[in-house]
Scaffold this motif. Structure first.
Motif: not given
Length: 294
Positions: A24-39, A19-22
């Motif tokens: 920092v990069v100004h993105v919704a937390q679900p989108s961030l988690s989705q991109q991490i899983r894709a990586l 959540t804090r990382a989201a």
């Protein structure tokens, strides 16, 4: 693998919290988690050990972190490099010009350009119009100052007329004045005079020889084959006369007698040329603007 995914990965690694990382990069937390899983799917390995309230890096994550930071730093450097180039802080201009224009027209313009854009390198190539047209066509130059008409028609080049310049006769003050001392001399008065002549391929050579032949005589050469500085030096030494552009005579007048040509005189048309199929770089376009507005 995308730069955005690496940015999200580094943010999670540094905050150890999705959540804090989201934030920092100004993105919704679900989108961030989705991109991490894709990586992770792209790399074929988990990057984080996920436990409630406790996010840690796996061995794969530890190996990726310094590489990701370096990749992001390189990308940021690349953005700044391009930005500096776009803002004319850096870059280069490859300009071709005839030697007489390097002596007469260019010094003041290049000084003004350098004062305004000191980070832009100026690469100057001297040559006759024929050589410069060939270098433009093969992409070795961005711009060229050439004498019109071009030696060969070139539909791949765009030319813009820059100026029309008078030619004058220069001689040594210690030698008898041309034309019997008249204030202006005719081309016909050059018959019987010894001329200092430029090398073959020089636009001024062809122009002077053609004018003499139009008056019914062949010019008599005392010395031939020189570049502009050499020709002026030979004239100062009293070896003969030369026909040169007025701007060159004005800049190099010390030790020279300058005599205008009687009407209609001799003139040459200078144009700025570039390839028609490729837009000049930003820095070259700025130099082009300054030349046209000089």
């Amino acid at each position: 693998m995308q730069l955005q995914q690496l940015q999200y990965f580094v943010a999670v690694a540094e905050t150890r919290h999705f959540t804090r990382a989201a934030e920092v990069v100004h993105v919704a937390q679900p989108s961030l988690s989705q991109q991490i899983r894709a990586l992770e799917r792209e790399l074929g390995a988990d990057l984080f050990l996920r436990a409630r309230g406790n996010i840690t890096l796996t061995d794969a994550g530890e190996a990726l972190l310094p590489l990701a930071r370096r990749i992001l730093a390189d990308a940021d450097t690349a953005r700044h490099e391009v930005l500096e180039l776009a803002q004319l802080r850096r870059g280069r201009v490859r300009l071709g010009a005839t030697p007489s224009l390097c002596t007469g027209l260019l010094p003041d313009v290049l000084r003004a350009f350098h004062d305004r854009y000191p980070g832009v390198r100026l690469l100057i190539e001297e040559g006759g119009s024929h050589d410069l047209v060939r270098e433009l066509a093969r992409g070795a130059l961005d711009l060229a100052l050439v004498v019109l008409p071009l030696p060969t028609a070139s539909p791949s080049l765009t030319t813009v007329e820059l100026l029309r310049e008078d030619l004058v006769v220069v001689s040594s003050p210690e030698s008898p004045p041309p034309g019997g001392g008249r204030r202006a001399v005719r081309i016909a008065d050059l018959e019987g005079e010894r001329l200092v002549m430029f090398r073959h391929g020089y636009d001024l050579r062809e122009l002077t020889v053609a004018a003499c032949r139009a008056e019914g005589f062949e010019p008599d050469f005392a010395v031939e084959g020189g570049e502009m500085d050499a020709v002026l030096g030979f004239v100062r030494a009293g070896l003969g006369l030369a026909v040169v552009p007025r701007m060159v005579a004005a800049r190099s007048g010390r030790g020279l007698r300058v005599t205008p040509l009687a009407r209609p005189g001799l003139h040459r048309t200078i144009a700025l040329a570039h390839r028609s199929d490729v837009a000049p770089p930003r820095a070259a376009r700025e130099l082009q603007r300054m030349l046209l507005e000089r």
